[in-house]
Design an enzyme around this catalytic site. Structure first.
Site, PDB file in Angstrom:
ATOM      1  N   GLU A 166     -16.348   6.307   3.595  1.00  0.00           N
ATOM      2  CA  GLU A 166     -15.717   5.831   4.827  1.00  0.00           C
ATOM      3  C   GLU A 166     -15.680   6.956   5.843  1.00  0.00           C
ATOM      4  OE1 GLU A 166     -11.484   5.056   4.848  1.00  0.00           O
ATOM      5  OE2 GLU A 166     -11.234   5.999   2.903  1.00  0.00           O
ATOM      6  N   LYS A 182      -2.600   6.527   1.471  1.00  0.00           N
ATOM      7  CA  LYS A 182      -2.469   6.958   2.860  1.00  0.00           C
ATOM      8  C   LYS A 182      -1.543   8.168   2.922  1.00  0.00           C
ATOM      9  CE  LYS A 182      -2.802   4.444   7.175  1.00  0.00           C
ATOM     10  NZ  LYS A 182      -4.261   4.486   7.341  1.00  0.00           N
ATOM     11  N   ARG A 213       0.831  -1.203   0.000  1.00  0.00           N
ATOM     12  CA  ARG A 213       0.000   0.000   0.000  1.00  0.00           C
ATOM     13  C   ARG A 213       0.866   1.253   0.000  1.00  0.00           C
ATOM     14  NH1 ARG A 213      -4.556   0.124   4.504  1.00  0.00           N
ATOM     15  NH2 ARG A 213      -2.780   0.728   5.802  1.00  0.00           N
TER      16      ARG A 213
END
Ligand SMILES: *Cc1c(COP(=O)(O)O)cnc(C)c1O
Length: 340
Positions: free
Chosen positions: A219, A183, A81
């Protein structure tokens, strides 16, 4: 020898530990990396991270298992990620194998800080990368630093997870072709106002909708959603602007392969929320936090699981995943990385 601290009283906050990992990128390559006792970072005043927020991070945990091993959970997925985050931010990729080895090295060096089994506590691991090179014109920097520090943390919810009340936010988290799926620190910077505002209004979190149509669930600022339908299917929103939570992906696998439940990743409309049986947030920090109510501009959506306890399926998912992480339940192959 473990540190002399009361493991049952740890909160979720930063606590300096002995050792961190540091690698520097310069002239087109990463150096061999090293461990350091220095918890401070010194960078140029015009470093890319300070001027244009060129930075991304990861978060995972090391635990002591039932049979007294120190392990961490699926670090290969954090490595992968972070690679995606770096590519999107025009930062150099840190090799995935080196990432996992560095995580292991730094946890080993801080073994005395890994909470013993039985306290619900863990050693939180924070890998991150930032542009250390000076820029003033808007462009990617040419020097970077990759670091990993660790900090012991208690259970996210002291005294067990009570259902929370969240609100549907009028702020947006991510643009359709933006950076919601990586992220990046920048996603958090701009979410701070929305979360402070939510807290001021008495809500624990924001539920963000898709910013294009404002009809679909995305989210929260730092956790994905799972829902349980009336016929016990575990569903989660599908969107290209959601951060792909490793906890969520693991929970869906657990639902399907350990609990024999049907699972589905699909678009979930705000209008469907009232039909669901259970709702929870998922992420590394808390694993699962049950949601009791969602406030939609004054109109309350209450889940039948109520405000006292986790929903039945949420609880089973939680117990199974935590059991896997703590070595009480056999893990799928490759999920547990033994460190010590
Ligand atoms: C980190 C993060 C999550 C949770 O991901 P995990 O891998 O489960 O910890 C969810 N949403 C956002 C926006 C995040 O940054």
């Amino acid at each position: 020898m473990k540190q002399d601290i009361d493991w049952s009283k740890l909160g979720f906050k930063y606590h300096t530990t002995d050792i961190r990992y540091i690698s520097n990128y310069k002239n087109g390559s990463w150096d061999e990396g090293q461990l350091s006792t220095n918890s401070n970072v010194t960078i140029n005043e015009s470093a890319g991270v300070l001027q244009y927020a060129q930075t991304c991070f990861e978060g995972l945990k090391a635990y002591t298992t039932k049979d007294n091993k120190i392990v961490c959970f699926r670090p290969d997925l954090n490595a992968a990620r972070m690679e995606e985050s770096c590519k999107r931010l025009e930062m150099p990729v840190f090799n995935k194998e080196r990432f996992v080895n560095a995580v292991k090295e730094v946890v080993k060096a801080n073994a005395s800080w890994v909470p013993p089994y039985g306290y619900g506590a863990s050693l939180y691991i924070r890998p991150y990368m930032f542009a250390s090179g000076a820029v003033i014109g808007v462009k990617p920097a040419d020097e970077y630093q990759f670091r990993i520090f660790t900090t012991p943390v208690g259970p996210y919810f002291q005294g067990g997870a009570k259902p929370i009340v969240i609100r549907i936010s009028d702020f947006d988290r991510a643009a359709p072709n933006g950076t919601g799926h990586i992220k990046a620190g920048l996603n958090y910077a701009m979410s701070l106002h929305a979360i402070v505002d939510a807290h001021n209004q008495g809500f624990a979190e924001n539920m963000y909708l898709d910013s294009k149509t404002r009809t679909k669930v995305e989210e929260t600022g730092g956790a994905n959603f799972i829902f349980v339908t009336q016929d016990n299917k575990v569903i989660t929103p599908k969107s290209s602007s959601i951060l792909p939570s490793i906890t969520r992906r693991s929970l869906l696998y657990v639902a399907e392969h350990y609990l024999n439940l049907k699972v589905e990743e699909r678009e979930i409309y705000k209008e469907e929320l009232k039909d669901f049986k259970e709702c929870a947030l998922c992420g590394t920090a808390a694993v699962l936090s049950p949601v009791g109510k969602i406030n939609d501009h004054g109109k309350e959506i209450s889940f039948p699981s109520g405000m006292e306890n986790m929903g039945e399926i949420t609880k089973k998912l939680y117990d199974t995943l935590v059991g896997i992480q703590l070595g009480e339940i056999e893990a799928p192959k490759g999920w547990i990385e033994v460190i010590l």
